[in-house]
Design an enzyme around this catalytic site. Structure first.
Site, PDB file in Angstrom:
ATOM      1  N   GLU A 156      14.298  14.511 -19.759  1.00  0.00           N
ATOM      2  CA  GLU A 156      13.230  13.568 -20.102  1.00  0.00           C
ATOM      3  C   GLU A 156      13.200  13.363 -21.608  1.00  0.00           C
ATOM      4  OE1 GLU A 156       9.316  13.566 -17.790  1.00  0.00           O
ATOM      5  OE2 GLU A 156       8.691  14.370 -19.725  1.00  0.00           O
ATOM      6  N   CYS A 157      13.608  12.183 -22.055  1.00  0.00           N
ATOM      7  CA  CYS A 157      13.623  11.810 -23.474  1.00  0.00           C
ATOM      8  C   CYS A 157      14.584  12.724 -24.259  1.00  0.00           C
ATOM      9  CB  CYS A 157      12.222  11.823 -24.066  1.00  0.00           C
ATOM     10  SG  CYS A 157      12.107  10.904 -25.621  1.00  0.00           S
ATOM     11  N   ALA A 158      14.109  13.792 -24.865  1.00  0.00           N
ATOM     12  CA  ALA A 158      15.014  14.707 -25.567  1.00  0.00           C
ATOM     13  C   ALA A 158      16.079  15.248 -24.629  1.00  0.00           C
ATOM     14  CB  ALA A 158      14.217  15.854 -26.192  1.00  0.00           C
TER      15      ALA A 158
ATOM     16  N   SER B 194      16.171  10.205 -18.362  1.00  0.00           N
ATOM     17  CA  SER B 194      15.471   8.988 -18.754  1.00  0.00           C
ATOM     18  C   SER B 194      14.639   9.247 -20.005  1.00  0.00           C
ATOM     19  CB  SER B 194      14.556   8.539 -17.604  1.00  0.00           C
ATOM     20  OG  SER B 194      13.559   7.654 -18.038  1.00  0.00           O
TER      21      SER B 194
END
Length: 455
Positions: free
Chosen positions: A335-337, A428
């Protein structure tokens, strides 16, 4: 009965975080058990709250979790506390764009039936402060604006002028006046404040100084008396076990990335995984060269891998272990990172290589709430699942979406796809608070348990 109050402001930059963190620290110094909360999706402020309170800082986001869960989530997080301090987001009445009051501090205050203390940056005004406070107090009669804390006050004379104006024109009591104090400033960078977990001794010192500043500048007895005027909450506490269906059999072990590079994680997400039957084991990709023994699934949340890209790249042993786990078919969620870490490169340095994407820092901030739909089945979400999440980053990936994107949503320019589904990997930019979509952690644990049995 949980004594509570909401710390709000007319706008961002007024000093909410300094005052809220200082209140938490000052009340804790009195020996009180203080429960810290933050309106909205921000991960960083709750880290400072947690240092001040000695217990997790928890988010209250009506967009991602749903308005109906705000009071129960608050009661869950505040269990056993003597008082709770809720820091607002942006200006008091600012919420999700185009959605009225949704996800605003005002909405959360009403859902919690909590009095509001308005932090006003008084640095460039005197009598006008009364008009400002009067306007905020009268805008929504359901919001009980019950006190003002003046911030960035220049002198005794300035404070006298401000107090006289408010006594004459607003009818809202002044609970304190905080002088300008650079000593308690916290350093910032591309996404806001530097997370508390990265600053260690510096962060502890800053929190202590915030507590001392607020403790000598604010009438803490009046603050506590105000918090005790909050009526009983309408609902009982949120219960993770009531939201999920636990898997039968042995508990699969889910490794949860943490540490300075991956410090963004909602406490309830791990609680939902545990309630669904997982054994949640934290690890630090900056220092651990192996995944926890018997890892059956991997969750890598948000953070700042771009700040630690050299160290993460140098830990080749762990990068190889992550790639091996993903290749084995075990569920992996980034998630992101986590998306950046699972890619091939970040700012030119090797990452895990699970995905073929590369990532780089950009000058552009991507920020906002998203209403997304899962475009295909994955270990995290069934095709067609609808979620509400949040994006917050200054990086970009190439490609932005893989051959099988994770999510899709509509923008003013048309349909948009984002993220990557690759085998058992779901990656994502979208941050999710799983309380708003408890089917996701249930599904992840079930897939982890199935993979664990097969191996």
């Amino acid at each position: 009965m949980i004594p509570r109050l909401v710390v709000a402001a007319p706008s961002s930059g007024a000093g909410k975080t300094t005052v809220a963190t200082g209140l938490i620290a000052a009340l804790a110094a009195r020996g009180l058990k203080v429960s810290p909360h933050k309106v909205g999706p921000d991960y960083i402020d709750p880290g400072y709250h947690a240092l001040a309170a000695g217990r997790p800082g928890r988010n209250l986001d009506a967009w991602m979790s749903g308005p109906e869960r705000i009071a129960p989530l608050f009661a869950h997080g505040a269990a056993g506390a003597d008082v709770a301090v809720v820091e607002g987001v942006m200006g008091l009445y600012d919420g999700a764009a185009g959605r009225g009051e949704l996800a605003s501090t005002a909405q959360v205050a009403k859902l919690l039936r909590a009095p509001v203390v308005l932090v006003v940056d008084a640095s460039s005004q005197s009598r006008s402060v009364a008009a400002l406070v009067h306007g905020f107090a009268s805008w929504d009669p359901q919001v009980r604006l019950a006190g003002v804390i003046l911030n960035k006050v220049a002198s005794d004379r300035h404070e006298t002028l401000l107090r006289e104006a408010l006594e004459e024109g607003s009818g809202v009591p002044v609970l304190g006046a905080v002088r300008r104090a650079g000593a308690v400033d916290t350093p910032s960078r591309h996404l806001g404040l530097v997370p508390a977990v990265e600053r260690s001794a510096e962060a502890l010192r800053a929190v202590r100084e915030m507590g001392e500043l607020v403790g000598r500048s604010v009438d803490l007895d009046a603050v506590l008396a105000l918090a005790r005027t909050a009526p009983p909450l309408p609902d009982g506490p949120w219960d993770a076990a009531a939201e999920v269906e636990p898997v039968a059999g042995p508990r699969p072990r889910i490794a949860l990335a943490g540490g300075a590079a991956f410090s963004f994680s909602y406490a309830e997400n791990a609680e939902l995984l545990a309630a669904a039957g997982a054994e949640v084991v934290p690890f630090d990709p900056l220092h651990d060269e192996r995944l926890p023994e018997r890892t059956a699934a991997l969750v890598i949340g948000g953070g700042f891998p771009e700040v630690y890209v050299s160290e993460l790249s140098a830990n080749a042993a762990l990068r190889g272990a992550v790639a091996e786990l993903a290749a084995s078919g075990a569920p992996v969620v980034g998630e992101c990172a986590g998306l950046l870490y699972l890619g091939r490169e970040l700012d030119g340095l090797p990452m895990c290589g699970v995905l073929g994407s590369t990532a780089r820092m950009t000058p552009r901030l991507t920020l906002g709430y998203r209403e997304a739909v899962a475009l295909a089945d994955s270990p995290l979400a069934a095709a067609g699942s609808r979620v509400r999440g949040h994006e917050f980053h200054r990086t970009a990936t190439d490609p932005a979406a893989g051959p099988s994107p994770a999510w899709g949503w509509r923008t003013p320019a048309g349909p948009h796809t984002e993220g990557h589904l690759h085998g058992s990997v779901h990656a994502s930019y979208l941050h999710l608070h799983w309380t708003g979509a408890p089917a996701l952690p249930s599904r992840l644990v079930r897939h982890a348990a199935e993979w664990d049995r097969k191996r």
